[in-house]
Design an enzyme around this catalytic site. Structure first.
Site, short mmCIF file in Angstrom:
data_model
loop_
_atom_site.label_atom_id
_atom_site.label_comp_id
_atom_site.label_asym_id
_atom_site.label_seq_id
_atom_site.Cartn_x
_atom_site.Cartn_y
_atom_site.Cartn_z
N ALA A 13 -29.46 -95.65 24.31
CA ALA A 13 -30.52 -95.60 25.32
C ALA A 13 -30.08 -96.13 26.67
O ALA A 13 -30.90 -96.23 27.59
CB ALA A 13 -31.73 -96.39 24.82
N SER A 15 -26.23 -95.73 27.39
CA SER A 15 -24.94 -95.05 27.60
C SER A 15 -24.66 -94.12 26.43
O SER A 15 -25.27 -94.23 25.35
CB SER A 15 -23.80 -96.07 27.74
OG SER A 15 -23.57 -96.74 26.50
N HIS A 240 -29.47 -90.63 13.03
CA HIS A 240 -29.95 -91.88 13.63
C HIS A 240 -28.82 -92.88 13.66
O HIS A 240 -28.10 -93.06 12.67
CB HIS A 240 -31.13 -92.44 12.85
CG HIS A 240 -31.80 -93.58 13.56
ND1 HIS A 240 -31.50 -94.89 13.30
CD2 HIS A 240 -32.72 -93.60 14.57
CE1 HIS A 240 -32.23 -95.67 14.09
NE2 HIS A 240 -32.96 -94.92 14.87
N ASP A 241 -28.63 -93.56 14.79
CA ASP A 241 -27.45 -94.40 14.96
C ASP A 241 -27.40 -95.55 13.95
O ASP A 241 -26.33 -95.90 13.46
CB ASP A 241 -27.34 -94.93 16.39
CG ASP A 241 -28.63 -95.51 16.95
OD1 ASP A 241 -29.58 -95.77 16.17
OD2 ASP A 241 -28.70 -95.70 18.17
N THR A 264 -29.53 -102.14 22.66
CA THR A 264 -30.71 -102.17 23.51
C THR A 264 -31.93 -102.63 22.71
O THR A 264 -32.74 -103.41 23.17
CB THR A 264 -30.96 -100.79 24.13
OG1 THR A 264 -29.81 -100.39 24.89
CG2 THR A 264 -32.17 -100.80 25.03
#
Length: 501
Positions: A13, A15, A240-241, A264
């Site tokens: 969110a 980079s 999803h990360d 983040t």
């Protein structure tokens, strides 16, 4: 094993990165080929992601990879959750995707909750109701853009949308779709009750891919532009990360381990075999999301290093650029250990004026104000660590299983003060690493798709997983109880509503 090159496009969110991985018989070596900024773009009251710029930056990163003489076998995209884009039947983008921080859902939240109560939303989907959820955004868009609904053929979550722009093919993958408040809990199916209540067509997001799949090569025009050919396959991996990151952590499957994803956002949870849909989980603010294998991540989304990023942005706009390393050094030298904020108070969710917001919260709660930049950063970091402890307690209580170890991963673990404060405040040993957990897990998910049963994930992790071990150094129970008193005795929403610039 022959050498294999993989590409992970890891979108955050703030980079995005294009990272290449060289898989050999001795392990997996990562190289960051290109990093680019990825901040929402504001136009009046709206906040958008510039997804076309993201695609362009990825192409540049692939060109750099090509200049290294590498011929990747595959590429996959992972990102943050909940956000999406609309496509027409001809594959045209209808709108630039809104950011989850866009405020349009604030005006329709009441109407949504009349259609489905907050408890019903949780019971059906397993996800905590939130204005950022895909369901909330789709509902808001349906009311705001009624003319758009007949034109929208598909809704693709961010990884599927970016994949579509690169390959001409896109699909919604389970781990990313499970973040949005639309699926029946623990399944790949859209909840008929939710879609019916919100008048959202089921077919917009269906079908949902579980366990990944091959899509095919890049579109010919992009191949010619960057010098690739059909040998590189675009793959749906763990979208999803955080779900991707868990594939890179052998300990994440252990019953006594909880994880903290530091970025983040801070995502704190543990892996389970099935969702927990109890009132206790709902009241604790816990949410159920999917793993790449179809199991459950029971977790809570907390504000993370967004607060530090916003302080840095405020100061840079004032002509005082302080890098993250120096910010940590300043905080480590601070003796301001008895002032706290509630990181999840609504006032801290929107961008801008972060230092003013923190000072306002401290004044409203009768606490000592920071005297230096280091004090300010220290207050944020120790408040984050306290919020971690609070959530870990809820996880242990809700699951009925004690937590004896933590694993922390992501870019935030480079802030060693935050990691040590977390160990001290929780009293738990921590395995910290890897920093590139999402990219590593992204590549592992590609190998699971490409090699299927021939891929030995455990053997690879034994070669590449080398965390740093951190032990508690100071008992900070008194500080935590002070934080608890502040959070419990003061209404963060009320404080937020009285803040003005």
């Amino acid at each position: 094993m022959n050498e294999t090159t993989l590409i992970a496009v890891d979108l955050g969110a703030s980079s995005g990165r294009v990272i290449s991985g060289q898989l050999t018989k001795t392990g997996l070596t990562l190289k960051e080929q290109f990093r680019f900024s990825n901040f929402p773009v504001t136009t009046g009251r709206d906040l958008y992601w510039d997804v076309l710029k993201i695609a362009q930056e990825i192409k540049y990163g692939l060109q750099l990879t090509s200049q290294d003489g590498l011929v990747p076998e595959s590429l996959a995209v992972d990102s943050w959750g909940v956000d999406f884009g609309y496509l027409t039947s001809r594959g045209e983008l209808l709108l630039q995707p809104h950011s989850y921080r866009d405020e349009r859902t604030a005006y329709t939240a009441g109407q949504l909750n009349k259609k489905l109560s907050r408890w019903q939303q949780f019971r059906l989907s397993g996800n905590q109701p939130s204005p950022i959820n895909t369901s909330s955004q789709l509902f808001a868009d349906r009311l705001r853009y009624p003319e758009m609904q007949p034109l929208a053929d598909r809704v693709l979550m961010i990884p599927g949308l970016v994949t579509f722009l690169l390959s001409g093919k896109g699909a919604n993958e389970y781990t990313i779709a499970s973040t949005g408040g639309l699926l029946t809990a623990g399944t790949t199916s859209i909840s008929p009750e939710i879609s019916r209540a919100l008048a959202i067509p089921d077919e917009w997001l269906a079908p949902i891919s579980l366990g990944g799949e091959r899509l095919g090569p890049l579109v010919p025009e992009i191949q010619r532009e960057i010098g690739y050919d059909d040998r590189m396959q675009v793959v749906i991996g763990a979208g999803h990360d955080t779900a991707a990151a868990l594939l890179a952590l052998p300990s994440a499957r252990d019953e006594d381990v909880a994880f903290i994803s530091c970025g983040t956002w801070s995502l704190i949870g543990r892996q389970l075999s099935k969702p927990i849909l109890t009132h206790a989980a709902f009241d604790a603010g816990l949410t159920n999301e999917g793993t790449f294998s179809g199991h459950t991540r029971l977790l809570k989304n907390l504000t993370g290093l967004w607060l530090i990023q916003e302080l840095q942005r405020d100061w840079s706009l004032a002509g005082n650029m302080v890098d993250f390393g120096k910010m940590t050094t300043l905080a480590a030298a601070s003796t301001c250990t008895t002032s706290f904020i509630d990181p999840d108070a609504p006032m801290f969710a929107s961008p801008g004026h972060m230092e003013a917001k923190i000072r306002f919260f401290l004044r409203q709660t009768g606490q000592a104000l920071p005297q230096t930049a280091g004090d300010l950063i220290r207050i944020v970091l120790q408040s984050l660590a306290c919020s971690y402890r609070r959530t870990l307690g809820a996880l242990a209580e809700t699951t009925g299983k004690p937590i004896r170890r933590l694993t922390m991963f992501g870019g935030g673990i480079q802030n060693q003060l935050l990691v040590q404060l977390t160990a001290d405040l929780t009293g738990l040993p921590i395995d910290a690493g890897p920093i590139e957990a999402s990219a590593t897990g992204n590549m592992i998910s590609q190998l699971m798709v490409l090699q299927q049963s021939a891929f030995d994930r455990d053997a690879l992790l034994a070669q590449i997983y080398h965390p740093q071990h951190i032990l508690p150094a100071v008992n900070r129970d008194a500080e935590y109880h002070q934080f608890e008193a502040i959070v419990q005795n003061h209404d963060g929403k009320a404080i937020s509503s009285t803040f003005s610039r």
